[in-house]
Write an enzyme that holds these catalytic residues in place. Structure first.
Site, PDB file in Angstrom:
ATOM      1  N   SER A 184      10.351  -1.432   6.767  1.00  0.00           N
ATOM      2  CA  SER A 184       9.726  -0.128   6.909  1.00  0.00           C
ATOM      3  C   SER A 184       9.988   0.415   8.314  1.00  0.00           C
ATOM      4  CB  SER A 184       8.228  -0.252   6.603  1.00  0.00           C
ATOM      5  OG  SER A 184       7.607   0.998   6.490  1.00  0.00           O
ATOM      6  N   ASP A 219      12.297   3.838  -3.563  1.00  0.00           N
ATOM      7  CA  ASP A 219      11.445   3.857  -2.383  1.00  0.00           C
ATOM      8  C   ASP A 219      11.748   5.119  -1.588  1.00  0.00           C
ATOM      9  OD1 ASP A 219       9.942   3.309  -0.164  1.00  0.00           O
ATOM     10  OD2 ASP A 219      11.099   1.563   0.470  1.00  0.00           O
ATOM     11  N   HIS A 247       7.962  -0.074  -2.242  1.00  0.00           N
ATOM     12  CA  HIS A 247       8.259  -0.282  -0.821  1.00  0.00           C
ATOM     13  C   HIS A 247       7.974  -1.717  -0.388  1.00  0.00           C
ATOM     14  CE1 HIS A 247       9.019   1.113   3.228  1.00  0.00           C
ATOM     15  NE2 HIS A 247       7.818   0.759   3.651  1.00  0.00           N
TER      16      HIS A 247
END
Length: 475
Positions: A287, A354, A380
């Site tokens: 991320s 995602d 995610h």
């Protein structure tokens, strides 16, 4: 730069094991994409898609088959570690998936996952925003003591920047820091058996992202900031990432050095300590942590920190590899081109469903805010990606887990598994949320040992980085 992409077509945000493979290729200069959807199974009720980007262009179509799984690479890792780290852009290693590469992707992904498993997310704790464990016991407390690495320092960043939805802050009146958040760690391989297996002494930098909370992406404004790590204003980085990486807060002892200064100083210290040895620099993150991984890799290479001159006209270049999971966009085209020029090897693992890898500037609008639900959060999820990588063998190969990673790990921080498996969602947490019973029978949150903010030689090593970067400009 290469990319391994996984995709989930969700049915009530549950995932499944692939059954059929269908691959297609799209490319831009220097990239290659391999896409493949998957079948239903008794484990997860949906489909997946994985894509691979490398420096080549081909085309193929794959149908379901019962061929044998990808064979085990009989060569020891120590003999081919440079290939596994991307020396040849992972040519012929992704399809079929090389057994060593699969294990290394999962291993480094677990190093990134450790940032989540050790982070205090509890807003009711005065330690919210810190690492729950001391550095000396970090891997031991996470059940990773057998990895052969020693943690050398923690990394911190100031929350006084324009990413308010990313940082975790305590609601308690007395807290550990008004300005800082723990962002990751630096570790180095120290176990002699592990060093022999790897074929070198590996230095790892792992950056924390956000495990379930995606609202931080709305703070990204698609504003590019010149990367002042070299004299070229055309190389630009998303301003939120730049600020997170370079901002410091003099009034906070944990942020008196920026995240950038911390990581460069520590890396210089380790390289200097193990000078003359075979080294590698591996950076990982998920991320927002994946964005910091690429940004710090660029910075390290731009500052020539990976170039070693022994003073006798023998120059050694330490390879830099990034294993990036679900990372957002970091910079402009000039930034990518410069990373390629510097020889940074990047393997991206991305779920095509995602939304985070498409930001900033693409989905930060009302439509995305409406869609920011459990489906997107599960797509995610890092553990789900590692599950997919563990079972992928390549075209014409059926999905089959290799390391037999526990499927329950997928539901650590999401609700992705079928209820048939009896694994509760969001099950990863401390017993009693960290509360302990005292001698008088009362329950209380124990005080934690104070963690050292920065090694005392941080300023010295960062000064050396800046000093010698200028001297190496000709390399």
């Amino acid at each position: 730069m290469a990319s391994l992409q996984s995709s989930f077509n969700n049915s009530k945000h549950k995932i499944q094991t692939p059954r059929q493979l269908l691959s297609s290729w799209t490319s831009t200069k220097g990239t290659r994409n391999l896409l493949f959807p998957n079948k239903r199974s008794s484990i997860f009720p949906s489909r997946r898609l994985i894509a691979v980007r490398c420096s080549a262009l081909s085309g193929l179509e794959v149908q379901e088959t019962d061929e044998e799984l990808s064979p085990e690479d009989s060569r020891p890792l120590r003999e081919i570690w440079r290939e596994i780290q991307g020396e040849n852009d992972w040519e012929d290693l992704l399809d079929p998936m090389n057994s060593h590469l699969r294990r290394e992707i999962v291993r480094y992904g677990e190093m990134a996952q450790a940032c989540y498993d050790s982070f205090d997310f509890d807003p009711h704790s005065k330690y919210c925003g810190t690492c729950k464990y001391q550095g000396t016991h970090f891997f031991e407390r996470l059940g990773m003591a057998d990895r052969g690495y020693t943690l050398t320092r923690f990394l911190y960043a100031t929350s006084n920047i324009n990413l308010p939805n990313f940082f975790q802050k305590s609601k308690a009146s007395s807290i550990w820091s008004q300005h800082a958040n723990w962002m990751g760690y630096v570790a180095v391989a120290t176990d002699e058996e592990e060093i022999r297996r790897l074929g070198r002494r590996d230095i790892i930098i792992a950056w924390r992202g956000t495990v379930t909370y995606l609202e931080w992406i709305h703070d990204l404004k698609d504003i590019l900031h010149p990367a002042h790590f070299r004299d070229d204003p055309s190389i630009k980085i998303e301003s939120g990432f730049f600020d997170l990486y370079t901002t410091k807060e003099k009034t906070c002892k944990y942020c008196s050095f920026s995240a950038r200064e911390q990581v460069l100083a520590e890396l210089r210290r380790i390289i200097h300590r193990y000078r003359g040895e075979n080294l590698s620099i591996t950076i990982t993150g998920h991320s927002l942590g994946a964005a910091l991984a690429l940004l710090s890799a660029y910075d390290i290479a731009e500052m020539k920190l990976n170039i070693i001159d022994d003073g006798q006209e023998v120059i050694t270049k330490i390879p830099i590899t990034v294993f990036s999971f679900s990372g957002p966009r970091v910079g402009n085209l000039k930034f990518k081109e410069r990373c390629d020029e510097l020889g940074i090897k990047v393997l991206r693992v991305v779920n095509v469903h995602d939304k985070v890898p498409t930001v900033p500037g693409i989905i930060t609008n009302e439509k995305f805010q409406y869609q920011n639900n459990s489906d997107i959060r599960c797509a995610h999820n890092l553990e789900a990606h590692l599950h997919l990588v563990d079972g992928y063998h390549g075209k014409n190969k059926r999905f089959c887990l290799v390391s037999k990673r526990d499927i329950a790990l997928v539901n650590k921080s999401c609700d992705f598994l079928k209820s048939d498996y009896g694994v509760p969602p969001y099950w990863w947490q401390d017993e009693h949320k960290g509360m302990v019973r005292t001698a008088d029978g009362r329950w209380a949150l124990p005080e934690r040992p104070r963690i050292e903010a920065h090694p005392p030689d941080t300023a010295h090593h960062f000064e050396q980085v800046i000093k010698y970067a200028g001297a190496k400009l000709e390399y």
